[in-house]
Design an enzyme around this catalytic site. Structure first.
Site, short mmCIF file in Angstrom:
data_model
loop_
_atom_site.label_atom_id
_atom_site.label_comp_id
_atom_site.label_asym_id
_atom_site.label_seq_id
_atom_site.Cartn_x
_atom_site.Cartn_y
_atom_site.Cartn_z
N LYS A 147 25.25 41.31 67.99
CA LYS A 147 26.38 40.69 68.69
C LYS A 147 26.95 39.56 67.85
O LYS A 147 26.23 38.65 67.46
CB LYS A 147 25.91 40.14 70.04
N GLU A 159 30.21 39.33 78.12
CA GLU A 159 31.00 40.07 77.12
C GLU A 159 30.14 40.66 76.01
O GLU A 159 30.53 41.64 75.38
CB GLU A 159 32.07 39.15 76.51
N ASP A 186 32.33 31.94 72.39
CA ASP A 186 32.31 32.47 73.75
C ASP A 186 32.71 31.38 74.74
O ASP A 186 31.89 30.55 75.14
CB ASP A 186 30.90 33.00 74.07
N ARG A 191 27.38 42.33 76.13
CA ARG A 191 26.97 43.71 76.43
C ARG A 191 28.14 44.68 76.25
O ARG A 191 27.94 45.85 75.93
CB ARG A 191 26.38 43.77 77.85
N LYS A 229 33.42 29.15 81.04
CA LYS A 229 32.19 28.37 81.08
C LYS A 229 32.50 26.90 81.36
O LYS A 229 33.58 26.43 81.03
CB LYS A 229 31.48 28.46 79.71
N1 BES Z 1 26.64 34.03 75.21
C1 BES Z 1 26.24 34.01 76.55
C2 BES Z 1 24.73 33.88 76.73
C3 BES Z 1 24.13 32.56 76.38
C4 BES Z 1 23.96 31.61 77.35
C5 BES Z 1 23.66 32.32 75.11
C6 BES Z 1 23.35 30.42 77.05
C7 BES Z 1 23.07 31.14 74.83
C8 BES Z 1 22.89 30.18 75.79
C9 BES Z 1 26.64 35.28 77.25
O1 BES Z 1 27.78 35.91 76.79
C10 BES Z 1 26.87 34.93 78.67
O2 BES Z 1 27.75 34.16 78.91
N2 BES Z 1 26.08 35.48 79.57
C11 BES Z 1 26.17 35.18 80.94
C12 BES Z 1 25.98 36.46 81.70
C13 BES Z 1 26.30 36.32 83.16
C14 BES Z 1 27.78 36.10 83.36
C15 BES Z 1 25.85 37.57 83.85
C16 BES Z 1 25.08 34.18 81.29
O3 BES Z 1 23.98 34.30 80.79
O4 BES Z 1 25.38 33.25 82.03
ZN ZN Z 2 28.24 35.51 74.78
ZN ZN Z 3 29.52 35.11 77.71
#
Ligand code: BES
Ligand code: ZN
Ligand code: ZN
Length: 496
Positions: free
Chosen positions: A265, A349, A270, A351, A277
């Site tokens: 990835k 995103e 992000d 996935r 976020k």
């Molecule tokens: N890039 C993030 C995951 C992440 C979170 C990496 C914290 C490092 C530290 C990923 O794209 C994401 O935002 N995932 C969400 C998924 C949720 C919306 C189901 C998450 O983990 O909050």
């Molecule tokens: Zn991400």
């Molecule tokens: Zn994300």
């Protein structure tokens, strides 16, 4: 930084610091430590008696102008209990010694390996330890506060008979550590200096230099290939997506042998998209491309190590932005595989882009798939910043990876992917949805989604969200990008 093998007796080495290690045991003054003690007129034994030299893990005992040695300093590093000593301990303590000395403006050191420990594995571990420890994240500081860095490490304590093994370990360690630092350097770049386009240019340059085949897919090609899941993420911002394809082919490929697909990835930033976020800590999301950078680093190492198996690396890359053209919660997208996806949260995103990455890797001929991704905050809840989350569809393949993680000294923990979890991603109006419906198990839900695109191929997913970034400096590693999983994956591929 130079690392060279030194065959002069260690007492005669004119070095700024001679470094060796001490075990935590009833009498820590044994073997080479006892030799050093005799040279230094019993100083080490008296330090042990007074409780200043115990051998406790990463304890530092620095002696200036040690008697009987040409070295300006003698640094004794605690190695912990002898029974628990592994090459992982050695890697860490060599790194910690380097960082300890560099903070004291030392520029050159000699690392003395202990008796019974002068082999290929230890040379590799020491090389990896010092090279990854010397990495700093001060690239953008105009005034490098402490222009401190170690220029030379001499590796000593190997006999003439052990020399060729040491050279081999040293070379392998150097290749792996420099590749890990290559990945860390990419991960550390902020998103204004590393867009998908720039990442692709860097990947191409690396591949060409390493002698790997490389193809960069631009937005036109990505559209032609109908990578709808990747495109849905990139449509929110002005930066076009890229897919990097880097291939290593062994000199004599065996027909019918497995072809390993490494998919990483690479979201260069992000924001979460429309499911945006919170501001607090969002700056860290520049490291959301760590999986991709790590896979590129693995390829860089493989080019030099020349395993006997074909490896195809696919790195889909995009930003995740909340622009006027961004996808919105509820939108339905069609992935390259033809599966339809309800995007219920635009922040899930990773996935989406992996879905197309995995499918493409299979189309290119990969039979065994491994993806690495900073995929979920939930894996941080489950395993903190200690273990990489491992999800695998084929237990023998997963066991092989877990064995490699042990050998490489990278902590990983297997998570479940029982069929029951499949329910979590069942779509209401499309085939699947990109998040669960508030039932917990967030990291597993992410894995189940990706699994849909692996089909019947043996597949492993590594969630490195908790481990790809050190929030605090360790004594053996700077704060920031870790390059985790690279050593494990190199070890795994080399074991074929
Ligand atoms: N890039 C993030 C995951 C992440 C979170 C990496 C914290 C490092 C530290 C990923 O794209 C994401 O935002 N995932 C969400 C998924 C949720 C919306 C189901 C998450 O983990 O909050
Ligand atoms: Zn991400
Ligand atoms: Zn994300």
């Amino acid at each position: 930084m130079q690392i060279t093998l030194e065959s002069k007796p260690y007492a005669a080495l004119e070095t700024e610091a001679l470094v060796t290690y001490v075990f935590e045991e009833t009498d820590p003054v044994q073997g080479r430590i006892s030799e050093l003690d005799q040279t230094a007129n019993g100083l080490l034994r008296s330090l042990a008696k007074s409780g200043e030299l115990t051998g406790k893990t990463l304890e530092m005992t620095l002696i200036h102008a040690p008697a009987g040695l040409k070295a300006a300093r003698l640094l004794l590093v605690g190695a912990g209990k002898r029974e628990q000593f592994t090459s992982g301990t050695l890697r860490k303590l060599a790194g910690a010694a380097l960082r300890y000395l560099k903070a004291r403006s030392v520029k050159q050191l000699a690392f003395l390996v202990r008796e019974n420990n002068a082999n290929e594995e230890s040379a590799q571990a020491i090389a990896e330890g010092v090279l990854t420890a010397n990495f700093e994240t001060d690239k953008y500081k105009t005034e490098k506060k402490n222009d401190k860095s170690i220029d030379t490490v001499l590796l000593t304590g190997y006999s003439d008979a052990e020399r060729s093994a040491a050279e081999k370990g040293l070379t392998r360690g150097r290749i792996i550590a420099e590749s890990q630092n290559f990945a860390r350097d990419l991960i550390n770049e902020p998103s204004n200096k590393l867009t998908p386009k720039i990442l692709a240019e860097k990947a191409e340059a690396m591949a060409k230099q390493a002698g790997l085949a490389v193809e960069i897919l631009d937005e036109k090609k990505i559209t032609e290939l109908k990578m709808g899941a990747l495109l849905s993420v990139s449509q929110g911002g002005p930066e076009p997506p890229r897919v990097m394809v880097v291939t290593y082919t062994p000199p004599n490929p065996k027909p019918g042998a497995p072809v390993i697909g490494l998919i990483g990835k690479a979201v260069t930033f992000d924001t979460g998209g429309i499911s945006i976020k919170p501001a607090d800590g969002m700056e860290k999301m520049k490291y959301d491309m760590a999986g991709g950078a790590t896979m590129l680093g693995v390829m860089r190492a493989l080019a030099a190590l020349k395993p006997n198996v074909k490896v195809i690396c696919v790195v889909p890359s995009t930003e995740n932005m909340p622009g006027g053209t961004a996808q919105k919660p509820g939108d339905i997208q069609t992935a390259m595989s033809g599966k339809t996806i309800e995007v219920l949260n635009t922040d899930a995103e990773g996935r989406l882009i992996l879905a197309d990455g995995l499918h493409y890797a299979k189309q290119l001929g990969a039979t065994h798939l491994i993806d690495a991704a900073t995929l979920t905050g939930a894996i941080v809840v489950a395993l903190a910043n200690v273990n990489v989350g491992v999800f695998g569809s084929d237990q023998p393949f997963t066991d092989k990876l877990l064995a490699s993680s042990k050998a490489a000294g990278e902590k990983m923990w297997q998570m479940p992917i029982d069929d029951e979890y499949r329910e979590f991603i069942k779509g209401t109006v499309a085939d699947i949805q990109n998040i669960g419906s508030g039932k917990g198990g967030g990291a597993i839900t992410g894995a189940m989604f990706i699994k849909e695109f692996a089909g019947d191929s043996p597949w492993i997913h590594l969630d490195i969200a908790g481990t790809a970034w050190n929030d605090d400096a360790k004594s053996w590693l700077a704060k920031g990008p870790t390059g985790v999983a690279l050593r494990t994956l190199v070890h795994l591929v080399m074991s074929y």
